[in-house]
Design a protein around this motif. Structure first.
Motif, PDB file in Angstrom:
ATOM      1  N   GLY A   4      13.242  -6.871  -8.899  1.00 15.54           N
ATOM      2  CA  GLY A   4      13.164  -5.678  -8.398  1.00 15.54           C
ATOM      3  C   GLY A   4      12.232  -4.829  -9.185  1.00 15.54           C
ATOM      4  N   LEU A   5      11.398  -3.921  -8.594  1.00 15.78           N
ATOM      5  CA  LEU A   5      10.366  -3.053  -9.161  1.00 15.78           C
ATOM      6  C   LEU A   5      10.799  -1.556  -8.938  1.00 15.78           C
ATOM      7  CD1 LEU A   5       7.186  -4.701  -8.151  1.00 15.78           C
ATOM      8  CD2 LEU A   5       8.427  -5.047 -10.453  1.00 15.78           C
ATOM      9  N   LEU A   6      10.611  -0.619  -9.890  1.00 13.05           N
ATOM     10  CA  LEU A   6      10.853   0.753  -9.741  1.00 13.05           C
ATOM     11  C   LEU A   6       9.549   1.401  -9.688  1.00 13.05           C
ATOM     12  CD1 LEU A   6      13.487   2.498  -9.167  1.00 13.05           C
ATOM     13  CD2 LEU A   6      13.343   2.860 -11.963  1.00 13.05           C
ATOM     14  N   VAL A   7       9.258   1.966  -8.636  1.00 11.13           N
ATOM     15  CA  VAL A   7       7.881   2.656  -8.618  1.00 11.13           C
ATOM     16  C   VAL A   7       7.931   4.088  -8.295  1.00 11.13           C
ATOM     17  CG1 VAL A   7       5.711   2.530  -7.442  1.00 11.13           C
ATOM     18  CG2 VAL A   7       6.970   0.405  -7.670  1.00 11.13           C
ATOM     19  N   GLY A  14       5.980  12.311  -5.918  1.00 20.71           N
ATOM     20  CA  GLY A  14       7.327  12.600  -5.888  1.00 20.71           C
ATOM     21  C   GLY A  14       8.235  11.450  -5.309  1.00 20.71           C
ATOM     22  N   GLN A  15       7.772  10.575  -4.504  1.00 25.79           N
ATOM     23  CA  GLN A  15       8.639   9.782  -4.063  1.00 25.79           C
ATOM     24  C   GLN A  15       8.708   8.341  -4.818  1.00 25.79           C
ATOM     25  OE1 GLN A  15       6.455   7.174  -0.697  1.00 25.79           O
ATOM     26  NE2 GLN A  15       8.343   7.901   0.590  1.00 25.79           N
ATOM     27  N   ILE A  16      10.020   7.999  -4.905  1.00 21.86           N
ATOM     28  CA  ILE A  16      10.544   6.811  -5.909  1.00 21.86           C
ATOM     29  C   ILE A  16      11.125   5.702  -4.835  1.00 21.86           C
ATOM     30  CG2 ILE A  16      12.115   6.413  -7.564  1.00 21.86           C
ATOM     31  CD1 ILE A  16      12.355   9.181  -8.217  1.00 21.86           C
ATOM     32  N   LEU A  17      10.263   4.511  -5.254  1.00 16.77           N
ATOM     33  CA  LEU A  17      10.746   3.616  -4.412  1.00 16.77           C
ATOM     34  C   LEU A  17      11.261   2.200  -5.377  1.00 16.77           C
ATOM     35  CD1 LEU A  17       7.196   3.412  -2.842  1.00 16.77           C
ATOM     36  CD2 LEU A  17       8.967   4.225  -1.728  1.00 16.77           C
ATOM     37  N   LYS A  18      12.021   1.504  -4.346  1.00 16.32           N
ATOM     38  CA  LYS A  18      12.483  -0.047  -5.170  1.00 16.32           C
ATOM     39  C   LYS A  18      11.744  -1.044  -4.333  1.00 16.32           C
ATOM     40  CE  LYS A  18      16.771  -1.051  -5.021  1.00 16.32           C
ATOM     41  NZ  LYS A  18      18.220  -1.347  -5.433  1.00 16.32           N
ATOM     42  N   GLN A  74       0.799  -1.102  -0.105  1.00 20.19           N
ATOM     43  CA  GLN A  74      -0.079  -0.246  -0.034  1.00 20.19           C
ATOM     44  C   GLN A  74       0.844   1.081   0.036  1.00 20.19           C
ATOM     45  OE1 GLN A  74      -3.420  -0.285   0.107  1.00 20.19           O
ATOM     46  NE2 GLN A  74      -3.764   1.665  -0.335  1.00 20.19           N
ATOM     47  N   MET A  75       0.884   2.148  -1.061  1.00 20.59           N
ATOM     48  CA  MET A  75       1.626   3.326  -1.148  1.00 20.59           C
ATOM     49  C   MET A  75       0.938   4.405  -0.563  1.00 20.59           C
ATOM     50  SD  MET A  75       4.052   2.005  -2.850  1.00 20.59           S
ATOM     51  CE  MET A  75       3.876   0.316  -2.320  1.00 20.59           C
ATOM     52  N   GLU A  76       1.619   5.485  -0.180  1.00 21.77           N
ATOM     53  CA  GLU A  76       1.239   6.669   0.281  1.00 21.77           C
ATOM     54  C   GLU A  76       0.290   7.561  -0.719  1.00 21.77           C
ATOM     55  OE1 GLU A  76       4.585   8.802   1.665  1.00 21.77           O
ATOM     56  OE2 GLU A  76       5.086   7.343   3.325  1.00 21.77           O
ATOM     57  N   SER A  77       0.685   7.220  -1.864  1.00 20.99           N
ATOM     58  CA  SER A  77       0.266   8.219  -2.901  1.00 20.99           C
ATOM     59  C   SER A  77      -0.143   7.295  -4.243  1.00 20.99           C
ATOM     60  CB  SER A  77       1.113   9.469  -3.518  1.00 20.99           C
ATOM     61  OG  SER A  77       0.456  10.236  -4.430  1.00 20.99           O
ATOM     62  N   LEU A  78      -0.744   8.049  -5.098  1.00 23.55           N
ATOM     63  CA  LEU A  78      -1.036   7.172  -6.373  1.00 23.55           C
ATOM     64  C   LEU A  78       0.113   6.952  -7.182  1.00 23.55           C
ATOM     65  CD1 LEU A  78      -4.038   9.490  -7.949  1.00 23.55           C
ATOM     66  CD2 LEU A  78      -4.149   7.251  -6.802  1.00 23.55           C
ATOM     67  N   ILE A  79       0.018   5.698  -7.671  1.00 19.89           N
ATOM     68  CA  ILE A  79       1.177   5.072  -8.324  1.00 19.89           C
ATOM     69  C   ILE A  79       1.171   5.589  -9.796  1.00 19.89           C
ATOM     70  CG2 ILE A  79       2.138   2.935  -9.281  1.00 19.89           C
ATOM     71  CD1 ILE A  79       1.169   1.499  -6.712  1.00 19.89           C
ATOM     72  N   ARG A  80       1.963   6.148 -10.331  1.00 21.11           N
ATOM     73  CA  ARG A  80       2.111   6.887 -11.878  1.00 21.11           C
ATOM     74  C   ARG A  80       3.077   5.835 -12.704  1.00 21.11           C
ATOM     75  NH1 ARG A  80       0.952  12.419 -11.928  1.00 21.11           N
ATOM     76  NH2 ARG A  80       1.146  12.046 -14.131  1.00 21.11           N
ATOM     77  N   TYR A  81       4.134   5.326 -12.121  1.00 22.59           N
ATOM     78  CA  TYR A  81       4.930   4.551 -13.130  1.00 22.59           C
ATOM     79  C   TYR A  81       5.498   3.308 -12.432  1.00 22.59           C
ATOM     80  CZ  TYR A  81       8.361   4.246 -16.548  1.00 22.59           C
ATOM     81  OH  TYR A  81       9.313   3.352 -17.668  1.00 22.59           O
ATOM     82  N   ILE A  82       5.494   2.205 -13.084  1.00 23.69           N
ATOM     83  CA  ILE A  82       6.132   1.061 -12.528  1.00 23.69           C
ATOM     84  C   ILE A  82       6.964   0.292 -13.605  1.00 23.69           C
ATOM     85  CG2 ILE A  82       4.012  -0.245 -12.868  1.00 23.69           C
ATOM     86  CD1 ILE A  82       4.716  -1.952 -10.216  1.00 23.69           C
ATOM     87  N   LYS A  83       7.932  -0.096 -13.065  1.00 23.73           N
ATOM     88  CA  LYS A  83       8.916  -0.632 -14.018  1.00 23.73           C
ATOM     89  C   LYS A  83       9.615  -1.905 -13.331  1.00 23.73           C
ATOM     90  CE  LYS A  83      12.832   0.051 -17.528  1.00 23.73           C
ATOM     91  NZ  LYS A  83      13.635   1.367 -18.077  1.00 23.73           N
ATOM     92  N   VAL A  84      10.093  -3.201 -14.124  1.00 23.78           N
ATOM     93  CA  VAL A  84      10.925  -4.434 -13.802  1.00 23.78           C
ATOM     94  C   VAL A  84      12.325  -3.874 -14.243  1.00 23.78           C
ATOM     95  CG1 VAL A  84      11.234  -6.695 -13.787  1.00 23.78           C
ATOM     96  CG2 VAL A  84       8.969  -5.634 -13.893  1.00 23.78           C
ATOM     97  N   ILE A  85      13.285  -3.902 -13.125  1.00 23.98           N
ATOM     98  CA  ILE A  85      14.476  -3.502 -13.239  1.00 23.98           C
ATOM     99  C   ILE A  85      15.483  -4.760 -13.154  1.00 23.98           C
ATOM    100  CG2 ILE A  85      14.245  -1.268 -12.475  1.00 23.98           C
ATOM    101  CD1 ILE A  85      15.313  -1.933  -9.912  1.00 23.98           C
ATOM    102  N   GLY A  86      15.024  -5.944 -13.215  1.00 26.94           N
ATOM    103  CA  GLY A  86      15.488  -7.286 -13.261  1.00 26.94           C
ATOM    104  C   GLY A  86      15.673  -7.774 -12.036  1.00 26.94           C
ATOM    105  N   GLY A  87      16.747  -8.862 -11.920  1.00 24.69           N
ATOM    106  CA  GLY A  87      16.686  -9.640 -10.856  1.00 24.69           C
ATOM    107  C   GLY A  87      16.558 -11.335 -11.021  1.00 24.69           C
ATOM    108  N   PRO A  88      16.877 -11.803  -9.944  1.00 28.76           N
ATOM    109  CA  PRO A  88      16.779 -13.325 -10.372  1.00 28.76           C
ATOM    110  C   PRO A  88      15.353 -13.772 -10.354  1.00 28.76           C
ATOM    111  CG  PRO A  88      17.620 -12.982  -8.155  1.00 28.76           C
ATOM    112  CD  PRO A  88      17.651 -11.772  -8.891  1.00 28.76           C
ATOM    113  N   PRO A  89      14.924 -14.887 -10.937  1.00 26.90           N
ATOM    114  CA  PRO A  89      13.411 -15.334 -11.038  1.00 26.90           C
ATOM    115  C   PRO A  89      12.976 -15.311  -9.538  1.00 26.90           C
ATOM    116  CG  PRO A  89      14.772 -16.618 -12.641  1.00 26.90           C
ATOM    117  CD  PRO A  89      15.678 -15.760 -11.612  1.00 26.90           C
ATOM    118  N   GLY A  90      11.631 -14.963  -9.381  1.00 28.03           N
ATOM    119  CA  GLY A  90      11.142 -14.868  -8.251  1.00 28.03           C
ATOM    120  C   GLY A  90      11.504 -13.715  -7.099  1.00 28.03           C
ATOM    121  N   ARG A  91      12.441 -12.922  -7.505  1.00 28.72           N
ATOM    122  CA  ARG A  91      12.952 -11.995  -6.627  1.00 28.72           C
ATOM    123  C   ARG A  91      13.476 -10.756  -7.292  1.00 28.72           C
ATOM    124  NH1 ARG A  91      18.177 -14.343  -3.782  1.00 28.72           N
ATOM    125  NH2 ARG A  91      17.755 -12.395  -2.682  1.00 28.72           N
TER     126      ARG A  91
END
Length: 1087
Positions: A487-490, A495-499, A468-485
């Protein structure tokens, strides 16, 4: 798809029909008994038209835009001009239900309750035809050949231009399902989209289409479907005289809406396409978009619904408060107008959002609202996946593809691990309706984004995690990683940017900025973050320090280069911006926005098409070169630059002594010359050399920067290398400037080299002058002598000091050679070489000068009188010659055992005289070539025991006076010109000659010839006996003759005479008249 209301209006009467002017500027509405003309741009009512006395049911505009027609319940049809003036009116027996213009011939079809009429401007009257039922709607085919009539009894009648019925379609519902609206698809080439309409699941219908660029003359496209036969569209054959009854060759599609609440499609031949589509409402109008890709339907459900061309429901355009009686699409646009029963008029703009996903070089996007196209951006291969439902969301990651449909989500995977494979198959199906704003797929999960919430679901549909985020999600992208693990860039609206990691419930805050996130991307090394905010500003941060590195305005999207850490690109304002490190931005024009950056390819989305733009990386490479960042420049160049850029990189790296980078760059351009230079410098560095100025000087000299190279040579203490460089290049003036007032030795060396060059380019006079300036007198004299320049030799000889004996002797040599004995004598006198002066006088037979010199210097008497005696002998003055010879032999001699008489020239019968260098001759060695001179060496007063005489002709009289004890050997030879080819190798005849023909000697019964010549006859060989007899006749009891070989005669003294100096001339009767000539004709080598 979303509908945006542009303008709205309302009148008091029901809107039964409407029509657009072909250019889209005007809208004609049938409202009550009037026609209302609107401006489509803002909904302004331009003018109401009155002409009908009752309700107007229908209106239609001609394709050429010159006129339009209206039909009314008052049974009349009025023709109007584009200037809104009525020009013609005609009537039917019943109320007019519909009108339609032929798109080609502009023939007007007007239909009433009992008949229909055909009128054209060329006709004076209207041709009318009876109908079996009330006609409710009509429509012309695209080519204007056929008219379809929809009737109240459920029948569709297709007529030709003359009104004759060609096809009759009877609907199953009959009169219970009256045909209320029909329309031909504006595009006549949609038959390829109507294949494989069997009722099978969408996920099992995968079409792999590889589009190739074909010549314009070939218009067929091959589609291959998995699980069904591939169908090929054959090019339509044109017939110059088309027949009306040949209906199968046309491909027009007719959409039919009836009050049985069905939507159906038919071919021109009357064959139904697919099955009936249930509508669940009574349709009142149906119309196509201009290109035929979508259908609008309105009716009793009080809304306008958008369908695909094959009848798949896509969504609602706009909900109304009453029945929708008519709806139309503005020509060549996405604007839709709706007319309702309550008089409402609504004008909407349809916005078709781009549903797509991108992962590296694979791009998946929605096509025709129900299909998904996966495109390989490098190979340009495409695969089409037909879903036959509205595609709502698409996500792609590695070998996974997720497609969200209204009631389910389909998960696809590639059939193989091949990077070029484009065949997808269904892996999982999640049969559930999801509401989400964004969709992301990973190796084993899908991520659903709805407002502020993120949900992670397995491919089985099980929810595993939720954030659950503090604000509306404007952008999301998969940035790679091992299968099942993974990472997402949100990015959030606040103005907050999360991994976020898929297997972790806790989100990591990367940074927080003041403005909302619109787009973001992370660099390949995960060290930098690029963000585009709602103010169209691109901001780049260091993730670890949270520091803002730089920002750029006018950005709507951003992407990092996946192969270069410090390069990114962003689009905005019609420009593509490429930025490397912190260098200024490089701009070029580009429409659309950037979605990916891989190597030298930038992936841009413009409207609905994705394209890979090949962008040379020259600009960022040169930016790195300006900062001497050669390794970074090389990395950029590897992404894609021109050959000229590679060469510039190589040169700059070489000048910067970055040999490793330069070597790689020169290898790319295959420049072996510079590669050899680099290899040589590397070898020298391995041996311990470390003078960078010297290395750089060699680099500059290779590049042609000679002055810079010379400065570096001088700075490194290697002026000689600079001088050698200039002289090798024949840049002597630069070399002189470089030397200045330096070491005179270097100056002379330079001048000497310049003279060598002038000599090589055939400028001998200039070379002589340079040699003299450099003190190279020998070379100057030699060159002057070779060219016969006596005046220059005289000048040189007179300027030389008498101590310079070698160049003066060389001058004298060339004077003698050029026939200038006077100058030669002057030169010998200057150096004091009397011996050479004597020889010069003797050679030139200047006896007076020679005798005068002999008087002053008696030691040269022998060198004078012996040649003089020979000279007299040649003139047949033998007595004087003998006196001269005796004077030379018996004259005063130096005393002492080691004193030398010197050399005597003993010439016999007249022969061509040639000069002879005494130093090159030897009495007891091989005789010199091309000489007719006999040499004899006498030392002290001691008699020579057995001297050997080499000669061509020998004066026997002189030989008798020579000092020998036991014997004298006479050896003769012949030159090449003396060969006589008629004699064989064994035939070596001797010629014994006397100078006095009075002496008669008979030998072996053969008399002498008239010239006293004993010779062979007819080429026969002379015998040894002949030789012995001849000698015995002349030297009876005195000589013993021994023939050791045919080319050699040995004469021995009797023992009684061996103590004497020679044989006295008085023993001969005529000593001055007798001589012996021995000539050998042989091809053998000289002894």
């Amino acid at each position: 798809m979303r509908a945006v209301l542009t303008w709205r209006d309302k009148v008091e009467q029901c809107i039964y029909d409407l029509a657009f002017k072909p250019d889209g500027t005007q809208l004609i509405l049938a409202a009550g008994n009037r026609l209302l003309v609107y401006d489509t741009s803002d909904g302004t009512l331009l003018q109401p038209l009155k002409g009908h006395k009752d309700t107007v049911y229908c209106v239609a505009y001609a394709k050429d835009g010159k006129r339009f027609a209206s039909g009314s319940a008052d049974k009349s049809v009025i023709i109007w001009t584009s200037k809104l003036e009525g020009i013609l009116k005609y009537t039917h027996n019943d109320s007019i239900q519909c009108v339609s213009y032929n798109p080609v011939t502009h023939q007007l079809a007007s239909c009433s309750s009992s008949d229909f009429g055909l009128w054209s401007p060329e006709q004076k009257s209207v041709s009318k035809h009876k109908a079996s039922s009330k006609i409710t709607c009509c429509s012309w085919t695209n080519d204007g050949q056929y008219l379809a009539l929809g009737m109240f009894n459920g029948v569709i009648s297709i007529r030709n231009k003359n009104g004759e019925e060609k096809v009759k379609i009877e609907r199953p519902g009959g009169s219970l399902s009256p045909i209320w609206s029909i329309c031909w698809n504006p595009s006549s080439r949609w038959e390829s989209f109507w294949t494989c309409r069997e009722s099978e699941d969408a996920e099992e219908d995968i079409v792999s289409t590889y589009f190739q660029e074909l010549p314009s003359a070939l218009q067929s496209t091959v589609y291959s479907s998995q699980g069904s036969e591939a169908e090929e569209d054959e090019p339509e054959e044109e017939d110059d005289s088309p027949r009306d009854d040949d209906l199968e060759e046309h491909n027009d599609i007719l959409a039919v809406a009836d009050w049985g609440q069905k939507l159906s499609f038919y071919q021109l031949s009357g064959k139904q396409i697919g099955k009936d589509r249930s509508l669940n409402f009574d349709p009142c109008c149906v119309s196509y978009f201009t290109k035929g890709e979508y259908i609008l339907l309105g009716g009793s459900d009080k809304q306008v619904t958008l369908f695909t061309k094959d009848g798949v429901r896509l969504g609602t355009v706009g909900e109304q408060s009453s029945w929708v009686w008519t709806c139309r699409v503005k020509p060549d646009s996405n604007y839709v107008v709706v007319g309702c029963q309550d008089g409402s008029i609504a004008f909407y703009q349809l916005i078709f959002s781009t549903v797509h996903g991108l992962y590296k070089d694979r791009y998946a996007y929605r096509d025709s609202m129900t299909d998904v196209l996966v495109q390989h951006l490098i190979t340009e291969q495409k695969v089409r996946i037909k879903c036959r439902e509205l595609v709502k969301k698409i996500a792609i990651y590695k070998n996974r593809l997720a497609i969200q449909l209204p009631e389910r989500i389909l998960i696809y995977e590639l059939c193989s691990d091949d990077a070029a494979d484009m065949h997808y198959r269904v892996k999982e199906k999640i049969v559930r309706k999801f509401e989400c704003n964004l969709l992301v797929v990973c190796a084993n999960h899908i991520i659903l984004c709805q407002e502020k919430r993120l949900q992670c679901l397995s491919f089985g549909g099980v929810k595993e995690r939720e954030w659950q985020m503090e604000s509306l999600i404007r952008y999301i992208k998969v940035i790679g990683g091992p299968p099942g693990r993974e990472g997402l860039l949100v990015g959030l609206k606040n103005g907050q940017i999360l991994k976020i990691f898929v297997d972790n419930l806790f989100a990591i805050v990367l940074l927080k900025q003041a403005t909302a996130v619109r787009c973001l991307d992370m660099s390949a090394s995960r060290n930098k973050l690029a963000v585009v905010d709602e103010n169209d500003t691109c901001l780049v941060y260091d993730i670890h320090t949270k520091e803002l590195l730089f920002q750029e305005p006018n950005a709507n999207s951003v992407a990092w280069n996946t192969q270069c850490e410090d390069m990114l690109c962003f689009s905005g304002g019609g420009f593509l911006n490429i930025k490397a490190s912190t260098f200024p931005v490089h701009q070029q024009k580009l429409q659309g926005f950037v979605v990916g950056y891989n190597g030298s390819k930038i992936f841009c989305l413009h409207v609905f098409s994705m394209s890979a733009v090949e962008v040379p990386q020259s600009a960022p490479m040169y930016q790195y070169l300006d900062r001497k960042m050669f390794r970074e420049a090389y990395q950029v160049a590897c992404l894609g630059v021109t050959d000229a850029d590679w060469r510039e990189l190589a040169m700059e790296a070489l000048e910067g002594l970055e040999f490793k980078t330069a070597k790689k760059a020169f290898t790319r351009v295959q420049d072996l010359r510079y590669l050899e230079l680099i290899s040589s410098i590397e070898e020298r560095k391995k041996r311990g050399e470390s003078n960078n100025d010297l290395f750089l000087a060699e680099v500059f000299s290779y590049q042609g920067k000679f002055h810079e190279a010379a400065k570096l040579y001088k700075r490194s203490g290697h002026e000689s290398l600079a001088l050698a460089m200039y002289t090798d290049l024949r840049m002597f003036e630069y070399a002189k400037d470089f030397l200045g007032s330096g070491d005179p030795k270097d100056t002379k060396l330079l001048i000497s080299k310049q003279a060598d060059w002038a000599r090589s380019v055939h400028e001998p006079r200039a070379a002589v002058e340079m040699y003299l300036s450099a003190g190279e007198h020998l070379k100057a004299i030699e060159l002057s002598g070779e060219h016969g320049w006596v005046d220059m030799l005289i000048d040189i000889a007179r300027k030389l000091d008498k101590a310079e004996r070698e160049p003066l002797h060389l001058c004298a040599y060339y004077f003698r050679k050029l026939g200038q004995p006077g100058y030669a004598a002057e030169t010998f006198q200057k150096v004091g070489d009397l011996s050479a002066l004597v020889r010069l006088h003797v050679e030139n037979q200047h006896w007076d000068e020679a005798f005068a010199l002999g008087e002053k210097h008696p030691e040269f008497k022998d060198d004078i009188y012996a040649p003089y005696a020979q000279f007299l002998a040649e003139k047949d003055r033998f007595e004087e010659a003998q006196k001269g010879l005796l004077c030379a032999v018996e004259g005063p001699r130096p005393q002492g055992p080691e004193s030398s008489w010197g050399l005597y020239r003993l010439l016999s019968v007249p022969e061509k005289r040639s000069s002879l260098d005494p130093a090159k001759a030897s009495l007891q060695s091989q005789a010199p070539e091309n000489t007719s001179t006999l040499l004899l060496m006498r030392q002290g007063t001691q008699l020579l025991k057995s001297p050997c005489v080499w000669a061509k002709r020998v004066n026997l009289s002189v030989c008798l006076c020579l000092p020998f004890q036991e014997s004298i050997t006479i050896v003769t030879w012949c030159s090449d010109r003396d060969r006589d080819e008629k004699w064989g190798m064994k035939a070596r005849p001797f010629l014994l000659q006397t100078l006095e023909p009075e002496v008669q000697v008979a030998t072996c019964g053969q008399p002498l010839s008239e010239r006293g010549r004993i010779s062979d006859r007819e080429g026969s060989r002379c015998s040894v006996g002949m030789m012995e007899t001849f000698f015995s006749l002349i030297f009876t009891n005195v000589w013993m003759l021994e023939l050791s070989r045919l080319s050699q005669v040995v004469i021995r003294k009797p023992s009684a005479l061996r103590g004497r100096l020679g044989w006295p001339l008085s023993q001969f009767q005529k000593p001055s008249s007798l001589s012996l000539a021995v000539t050998v004709r042989s091809s053998a080598a000289k002894p």
